[in-house]
Design a protein around this motif. Structure first.
Motif, mmCIF file in Angstrom:
data_model
loop_
_atom_site.group_PDB
_atom_site.id
_atom_site.type_symbol
_atom_site.label_atom_id
_atom_site.label_comp_id
_atom_site.label_asym_id
_atom_site.label_seq_id
_atom_site.Cartn_x
_atom_site.Cartn_y
_atom_site.Cartn_z
ATOM 1 N N GLY A 1 0.971 -1.419 -0.041
ATOM 2 C CA GLY A 1 0.134 0.388 -0.286
ATOM 3 C C GLY A 1 0.933 1.391 -0.215
ATOM 4 O O GLY A 1 2.131 1.365 0.399
ATOM 5 N N PRO A 2 0.038 2.752 -0.404
ATOM 6 C CA PRO A 2 0.569 4.052 -0.750
ATOM 7 C C PRO A 2 1.461 4.094 1.284
ATOM 8 O O PRO A 2 0.586 3.549 2.264
ATOM 9 N N LEU A 3 2.717 4.906 1.343
ATOM 10 C CA LEU A 3 3.451 4.833 2.111
ATOM 11 C C LEU A 3 3.142 6.348 2.868
ATOM 12 O O LEU A 3 3.643 7.441 1.395
ATOM 13 N N ALA A 4 3.086 6.438 3.811
ATOM 14 C CA ALA A 4 3.404 7.757 4.541
ATOM 15 C C ALA A 4 4.326 8.173 5.534
ATOM 16 O O ALA A 4 5.029 9.663 5.288
ATOM 17 N N ASP A 5 5.438 6.985 5.393
ATOM 18 C CA ASP A 5 6.676 7.012 6.719
ATOM 19 C C ASP A 5 7.472 7.895 5.729
ATOM 20 O O ASP A 5 8.218 6.609 5.736
ATOM 21 N N SER A 6 7.705 8.836 6.102
ATOM 22 C CA SER A 6 9.322 9.712 5.059
ATOM 23 C C SER A 6 10.156 9.398 5.890
ATOM 24 O O SER A 6 11.328 9.748 5.548
ATOM 25 N N SER A 7 10.500 9.724 7.220
ATOM 26 C CA SER A 7 11.441 8.820 8.126
ATOM 27 C C SER A 7 12.280 7.473 7.886
ATOM 28 O O SER A 7 13.304 7.612 8.282
ATOM 29 N N MET A 8 11.776 7.223 7.120
ATOM 30 C CA MET A 8 12.159 5.397 6.575
ATOM 31 C C MET A 8 12.845 5.211 5.575
ATOM 32 O O MET A 8 12.558 6.340 4.452
ATOM 33 N N LYS A 9 14.244 4.531 5.948
ATOM 34 C CA LYS A 9 14.873 4.548 4.092
ATOM 35 C C LYS A 9 13.560 3.568 3.162
ATOM 36 O O LYS A 9 13.363 2.947 3.869
ATOM 37 N N LEU A 10 13.574 3.882 1.921
ATOM 38 C CA LEU A 10 12.581 2.897 1.379
ATOM 39 C C LEU A 10 13.143 1.887 0.694
ATOM 40 O O LEU A 10 14.172 2.745 -0.127
ATOM 41 N N HIS A 11 13.188 1.296 0.209
ATOM 42 C CA HIS A 11 12.879 0.467 -0.879
ATOM 43 C C HIS A 11 11.821 -0.364 -1.662
ATOM 44 O O HIS A 11 11.009 -0.849 -1.213
ATOM 45 N N LEU B 1 10.890 -1.400 3.850
ATOM 46 C CA LEU B 1 10.538 0.382 5.139
ATOM 47 C C LEU B 1 12.209 -0.462 5.807
ATOM 48 O O LEU B 1 11.655 -1.570 6.568
ATOM 49 N N ILE B 2 13.102 0.600 5.846
ATOM 50 C CA ILE B 2 14.517 0.200 6.930
ATOM 51 C C ILE B 2 14.521 0.643 7.410
ATOM 52 O O ILE B 2 14.497 2.669 7.059
ATOM 53 N N GLU C 1 19.126 3.773 10.747
ATOM 54 C CA GLU C 1 20.431 3.441 11.245
ATOM 55 C C GLU C 1 20.775 2.218 11.488
ATOM 56 O O GLU C 1 21.814 1.685 11.881
ATOM 57 N N ARG C 2 19.206 1.337 10.656
ATOM 58 C CA ARG C 2 20.082 0.292 10.927
ATOM 59 C C ARG C 2 19.766 -0.483 8.950
ATOM 60 O O ARG C 2 21.088 -1.738 8.913
ATOM 61 N N ALA C 3 20.808 0.736 8.054
ATOM 62 C CA ALA C 3 20.144 0.431 6.604
ATOM 63 C C ALA C 3 21.778 0.050 6.718
ATOM 64 O O ALA C 3 21.723 -1.105 5.532
ATOM 65 N N ALA C 4 22.890 0.265 6.974
ATOM 66 C CA ALA C 4 24.256 -0.154 6.586
ATOM 67 C C ALA C 4 24.794 -1.262 7.237
ATOM 68 O O ALA C 4 25.801 -1.403 7.214
ATOM 69 N N ILE C 5 23.957 -2.579 8.256
ATOM 70 C CA ILE C 5 24.287 -2.942 8.931
ATOM 71 C C ILE C 5 24.244 -4.252 8.094
ATOM 72 O O ILE C 5 23.314 -4.204 6.730
ATOM 73 N N ARG D 1 24.010 -7.666 7.594
ATOM 74 C CA ARG D 1 23.455 -8.168 7.680
ATOM 75 C C ARG D 1 22.064 -8.366 7.881
ATOM 76 O O ARG D 1 21.004 -8.609 7.048
ATOM 77 N N VAL D 2 21.896 -6.612 7.627
ATOM 78 C CA VAL D 2 20.487 -6.024 7.493
ATOM 79 C C VAL D 2 20.195 -5.973 5.798
ATOM 80 O O VAL D 2 18.671 -6.376 5.296
ATOM 81 N N ARG D 3 21.183 -5.533 5.071
ATOM 82 C CA ARG D 3 20.868 -5.278 4.166
ATOM 83 C C ARG D 3 21.291 -6.890 2.890
ATOM 84 O O ARG D 3 20.579 -6.770 1.823
ATOM 85 N N LEU D 4 21.790 -7.585 3.775
ATOM 86 C CA LEU D 4 21.749 -9.135 3.417
ATOM 87 C C LEU D 4 20.347 -9.568 2.908
ATOM 88 O O LEU D 4 19.564 -9.714 2.205
ATOM 89 N N LEU D 5 19.350 -9.420 4.100
ATOM 90 C CA LEU D 5 18.238 -9.835 4.056
ATOM 91 C C LEU D 5 17.009 -8.614 3.355
ATOM 92 O O LEU D 5 16.590 -9.449 2.692
ATOM 93 N N VAL D 6 17.530 -7.516 3.161
ATOM 94 C CA VAL D 6 16.655 -6.655 2.144
ATOM 95 C C VAL D 6 16.555 -6.713 1.338
ATOM 96 O O VAL D 6 15.953 -7.022 -0.522
ATOM 97 N N ASP D 7 18.418 -7.285 0.665
ATOM 98 C CA ASP D 7 18.250 -7.893 -1.232
ATOM 99 C C ASP D 7 17.948 -9.092 -1.493
ATOM 100 O O ASP D 7 17.138 -8.758 -2.579
ATOM 101 N N TYR D 8 17.814 -9.994 -0.762
ATOM 102 C CA TYR D 8 17.566 -11.092 -0.700
ATOM 103 C C TYR D 8 16.143 -10.913 -0.913
ATOM 104 O O TYR D 8 15.279 -11.766 -1.901
ATOM 105 N N LEU D 9 15.491 -10.220 -0.142
ATOM 106 C CA LEU D 9 13.278 -10.389 -0.501
ATOM 107 C C LEU D 9 13.195 -9.811 -1.564
ATOM 108 O O LEU D 9 12.079 -9.759 -1.588
ATOM 109 N N ALA D 10 13.846 -8.294 -1.541
ATOM 110 C CA ALA D 10 13.431 -7.579 -2.746
ATOM 111 C C ALA D 10 14.149 -8.203 -4.259
ATOM 112 O O ALA D 10 12.762 -8.430 -5.169
#
Length: 306
Positions: free
Chosen positions: A150-160, A275-276, A279-283, A285-294
């Motif tokens: 759905g549409p997102l309104a939370d601009s404080s998060m990093k969006l992929h 949405l990431i 502060e966690r986006a550069a970690i 293990r987080v990057r690995l999971l985000v890239d894999y899921l995408a």
């Protein structure tokens, strides 16, 4: 633990209390007693020299000084964690926990199995999966990544952006045989519709016509559900016609338990995003999971990649 380590530990407790606003919740989350949380906060306020929190019987809120201190703590703790992660990553495979929130039906039907494969590839990474259709506050709930429809309104998060989820109208052959198949969109108002009660405007069906125009059809139904899996079961059981995501019912279409209705008219696709927490986006293990899921989610039936 040395003095610096103790100070960082107290800062982490303070940050979670600031985000959760409740001492008992933080105590449960950290696996310590509430009195220990209170002691950590008192020690930190004593060291800083100003009150950081205002406490009532029901709620803990930040003072003006506490709000500024919280922002600085986030930056400091992020840098400390990133430095440790980078040092570990240089010598060994990524390890640790990633907290993932996912819309429930997509999580049950597809994402859970993706996580199995991800952990087979990265056995030292723990995934804490939270399935919910609520738009939770990622920081307050301690979530690293959220997969949302759905549409997102939370601009404080990093969006992929992952892509768009294609939707279609479906019904069970038994229901369509008994009621007759609708020949044009206006006919839909005479049919039972499986209504999603947690979707705004679900009493109207908005369709795109072959010529690019839009139609709005009023619909109603005796059954209202607030979960995609319940809608899937209701449609398969012949309780009515309804709009649905292709990834939710592709197997039922393949085996003939559902049929497409008015194939030339489609409900609008829905954005699908990861949405990431910044502060966690550069970690690693987080990057690995985000890239894999995408990459994996983009392969699902009905997902049109961004």
């Amino acid at each position: 633990m040395d003095k610096a380590g103790l100070f960082f530990d107290r800062m982490r407790t303070f940050v979670r209390v600031a985000e959760r606003g409740n001492l008992s919740l933080v105590a449960k989350e950290l696996g310590i007693g509430q009195s220990t949380v209170t002691r950590h906060l008192n020690e930190l306020e004593e060291a800083v020299g100003v009150p950081l929190l205002s406490r009532t019987t029901r709620r803990v809120t930040l003072t003006e000084e506490g709000s500024r201190y919280y922002t600085n703590c986030l930056q400091i703790l992020r840098l400390v964690e990133q430095a440790a992660e980078e040092a570990r990553d240089a010598r060994q495979a990524p390890a640790g926990a990633v907290r993932l929130s996912c819309t429930a039906a997509l999580g049950v039907m597809h994402v859970t199995r993706m996580i199995f494969d991800f952990q087979d590839r990265h056995p030292d990474i723990r995934v804490d999966l939270n399935l919910t259709d609520e738009r939770i506050d990622l920081v307050r709930e301690g979530v690293d990544v959220a997969l949302r429809l759905g549409p997102l309104a939370d601009s404080s998060m990093k969006l992929h952006a992952v892509g768009e989820s294609q939707r279609l109208l479906v019904g069970a052959p038994t229901y369509l045989s008994a009621r007759g198949r609708p020949e044009r969109p206006a006919d839909l108002s005479r049919y039972e519709t499986v209504v999603m009660s947690n979707v705004a405007g679900s009493n109207q069906l908005r369709l795109s016509a072959p010529d690019g125009s839009s139609l709005t059809i009023p619909v109603s139904g005796r059954l209202r559900v607030d979960h995609g899996l319940a809608a899937r079961e209701a449609l398969a059981a012949g309780r009515g016609i309804g709009p649905t995501h292709l990834w939710l019912v592709h197997d039922l279409l393949d085996d003939g338990r559902l049929e497409v209705v008015l194939a030339d008219y489609r409900p609008s696709p829905v954005p699908l995003s990861l949405l990431i927490v910044p502060e966690r986006a550069a970690i690693a293990r987080v990057r690995l999971l985000v890239d894999y899921l995408a990459a994996e989610i983009a392969k699902l039936p009905g997902i049109r990649p961004s």
